[in-house]
Design a protein around this motif. Sequence first.
Motif, PDB file in Angstrom:
ATOM      1  N   ASN A  77     -23.975 -15.718 -18.609  1.00 13.79           N
ATOM      2  CA  ASN A  77     -23.688 -16.891 -19.435  1.00 13.79           C
ATOM      3  C   ASN A  77     -23.100 -17.586 -17.603  1.00 13.79           C
ATOM      4  O   ASN A  77     -23.325 -19.079 -17.598  1.00 13.79           O
ATOM      5  N   GLU A  78     -22.024 -16.731 -16.850  1.00 13.94           N
ATOM      6  CA  GLU A  78     -21.181 -17.695 -15.968  1.00 13.94           C
ATOM      7  C   GLU A  78     -22.052 -17.761 -15.191  1.00 13.94           C
ATOM      8  O   GLU A  78     -22.213 -18.938 -14.445  1.00 13.94           O
ATOM      9  N   SER A  81     -24.312 -20.854 -15.894  1.00 15.56           N
ATOM     10  CA  SER A  81     -23.633 -22.061 -15.870  1.00 15.56           C
ATOM     11  C   SER A  81     -24.104 -22.475 -14.638  1.00 15.56           C
ATOM     12  O   SER A  81     -24.182 -23.126 -13.890  1.00 15.56           O
ATOM     13  N   GLU A  85     -25.491 -26.033 -12.870  1.00 14.89           N
ATOM     14  CA  GLU A  85     -24.698 -26.990 -12.272  1.00 14.89           C
ATOM     15  C   GLU A  85     -24.778 -27.158 -10.812  1.00 14.89           C
ATOM     16  O   GLU A  85     -25.056 -28.509 -10.574  1.00 14.89           O
ATOM     17  N   LEU A 125     -33.234 -15.892 -20.916  1.00 17.07           N
ATOM     18  CA  LEU A 125     -33.475 -16.469 -22.285  1.00 17.07           C
ATOM     19  C   LEU A 125     -34.112 -16.391 -22.879  1.00 17.07           C
ATOM     20  O   LEU A 125     -34.279 -16.859 -24.372  1.00 17.07           O
ATOM     21  N   GLU A 266     -26.723 -30.907 -18.454  1.00 16.67           N
ATOM     22  CA  GLU A 266     -28.006 -29.717 -18.119  1.00 16.67           C
ATOM     23  C   GLU A 266     -28.270 -29.697 -19.273  1.00 16.67           C
ATOM     24  O   GLU A 266     -28.585 -30.820 -20.222  1.00 16.67           O
ATOM     25  N   ASN A 268     -31.245 -28.131 -22.676  1.00 11.54           N
ATOM     26  CA  ASN A 268     -30.635 -27.975 -23.588  1.00 11.54           C
ATOM     27  C   ASN A 268     -30.585 -26.390 -24.054  1.00 11.54           C
ATOM     28  O   ASN A 268     -30.110 -26.161 -24.965  1.00 11.54           O
ATOM     29  N   TYR A 269     -30.209 -25.613 -22.400  1.00 12.36           N
ATOM     30  CA  TYR A 269     -30.822 -24.407 -22.324  1.00 12.36           C
ATOM     31  C   TYR A 269     -29.474 -23.265 -23.040  1.00 12.36           C
ATOM     32  O   TYR A 269     -29.715 -22.584 -23.963  1.00 12.36           O
ATOM     33  N   LEU A 270     -28.377 -24.469 -23.039  1.00 12.98           N
ATOM     34  CA  LEU A 270     -27.177 -23.591 -23.957  1.00 12.98           C
ATOM     35  C   LEU A 270     -27.492 -23.151 -25.231  1.00 12.98           C
ATOM     36  O   LEU A 270     -26.989 -21.835 -25.690  1.00 12.98           O
ATOM     37  N   LYS A 271     -28.593 -24.064 -25.669  1.00  6.07           N
ATOM     38  CA  LYS A 271     -28.758 -23.475 -27.790  1.00  6.07           C
ATOM     39  C   LYS A 271     -29.304 -22.067 -27.333  1.00  6.07           C
ATOM     40  O   LYS A 271     -29.712 -21.734 -28.775  1.00  6.07           O
ATOM     41  N   ILE A 273     -28.875 -20.223 -25.336  1.00  5.99           N
ATOM     42  CA  ILE A 273     -28.078 -18.129 -24.808  1.00  5.99           C
ATOM     43  C   ILE A 273     -28.036 -17.349 -25.564  1.00  5.99           C
ATOM     44  O   ILE A 273     -26.591 -18.251 -26.954  1.00  5.99           O
TER      45      ILE A 273
END
Lengths: 273, 273
Positions: A77-78, A81, A85, A125, A266, A268-271, A273
């Motif tokens: 995840n790090e 991100s 970014e 993902l 950013e 919507n990919y965080l949803k 992960i």
Amino acid sequence: MKFRRSGRLIDMTNYFIQNPQRLIPLTYFADKYNSAKSSISEDMAIIKQTFEQQGIGTLVTLPGAAGGVKFMPKMSNEEASQLVEELCGMIEKPERLLPGGYLYLTDILGDPRVVNKIGRLYASLFANRKIDVVMTVATKGIPVAYAVAQYLDVPVVVVRRDSKVTEGSTVSINYVSGSSKRIQTMLLAKRSLAVGSNVLIIDDFMKAGGTVNGMISLLEEFDATVAGIGVLVESEDIEERLVDEYISLVQLKDVNIKEKHISVQEGNYLKYI
Amino acid sequence: MKFRRSGRLIDMTNYFIQNPQRLIPLTYFADKYNSAKSSISEDMAIIKQTFEQQGIGTLVTLPGAAGGVKFMPKMSNEEASQLVEELCGMIEKPERLLPGGYLYLTDILGDPRVVNKIGRLYASLFANRKIDVVMTVATKGIPVAYAVAQYLDVPVVVVRRDSKVTEGSTVSINYVSGSSKRIQTMLLAKRSLAVGSNVLIIDDFMKAGGTVNGMISLLEEFDATVAGIGVLVESEDIEERLVDEYISLVQLKDVNIKEKHISVQEGNYLKYI
């Protein structure tokens, strides 16, 4: 030739990285290195531990006669991100603005390093979905599609907007572009996609979603299933998005042609992960 | 975090494989693993030895303050011959024959595994030339171009046959297709190629060489230099080839449309190994 543990670890690591998602019987390594299976199992445990600690991925062992070991690439995840970014920083440069409010992304999509990282992120993902093939539309989406496919170890099919003699017979559909409302054509070589495939759609840019929607219609002609949709950049909020579920890495927030200003956030990919 | 040697070897191997041709300062690894530079040097010697023994490539060390270590991927001659043999076997299947004597190569070019190997072979063949960028023409050559570029760690530029609004201003040329003698256009986004670049041209198929020749003319508009030309498949002997020096992997020997028969042989790449 007899291998020492250090040599085995290096060669096995290379083999796993070059062959993601492929089931490799333990005997393959035991024979190659002329080593006992128990030593290979120990090597594997060390590699698995390092891969997991370093966010490279993991090794999955399937027991039994038809079993073996499989490298599943993963992006932490790090790192994800950090990549997004970095992408945001590149995309919001005002010199990207082209007449008509289009964005110049050719240089980003032309850098294999960046494209490969995007591929690894998407492969992470979509790791848990059943995917037989990655589909994209010519031309800009092709490099990202290949990068994803490489990490998923599946083939790529490329939809075209014009027919070519080197494709053989094709299936074509008409679709309505979401933003310009024009009727357009897209086509796919008949023999390039097996009936009933599970297809991951990848594209570089999505506005209203007309093109992606066109690809979905095309898939229906092949009785294929949409296993997922990934778009690198989605445009600013559109009143009526033609596509429901998709994963974007970057979203445009505001594109001001007059003031030559682009702002992004950013996707919507965080949803997912 | 403190790393043991085995963990370092695995993580460093992964890093080298993922970052070919990139100069990495020794301090990068020493800091990452919290280890003495002397230990890192020993690790490197082990990795170098294994890479060379296994035909993976080699590590090159540049001394001095600005120095470091660089992974140069290489394909062994044995692996190269095996790959070309495999390609020949795939290409001579009669079901590839399309109306007009064209060949269906979409499935081969759609397989990231095969495409990656082709990329590694070309990167080996062109390893000693100064290359700033890989150029290809849409659409079929794109995957191979990216695979080569990835191993050379340089960007890709894609020449198009039609203008797109997302490219910005373009430079276009007219050229005569070698086989059909028709006048065609190709164009390249102005900002996609720096003036004076050393360019490796990659394409999937070459008949008389009109398309490659067109790309060479286009390069002149950018004061760029042709650093090399690679074509996956060249057609059977053509009376008048428009391009002199190129490296092919496979050559068609005889294509008989009536009897549905294709015969192939290995291309001229062995001369360059």
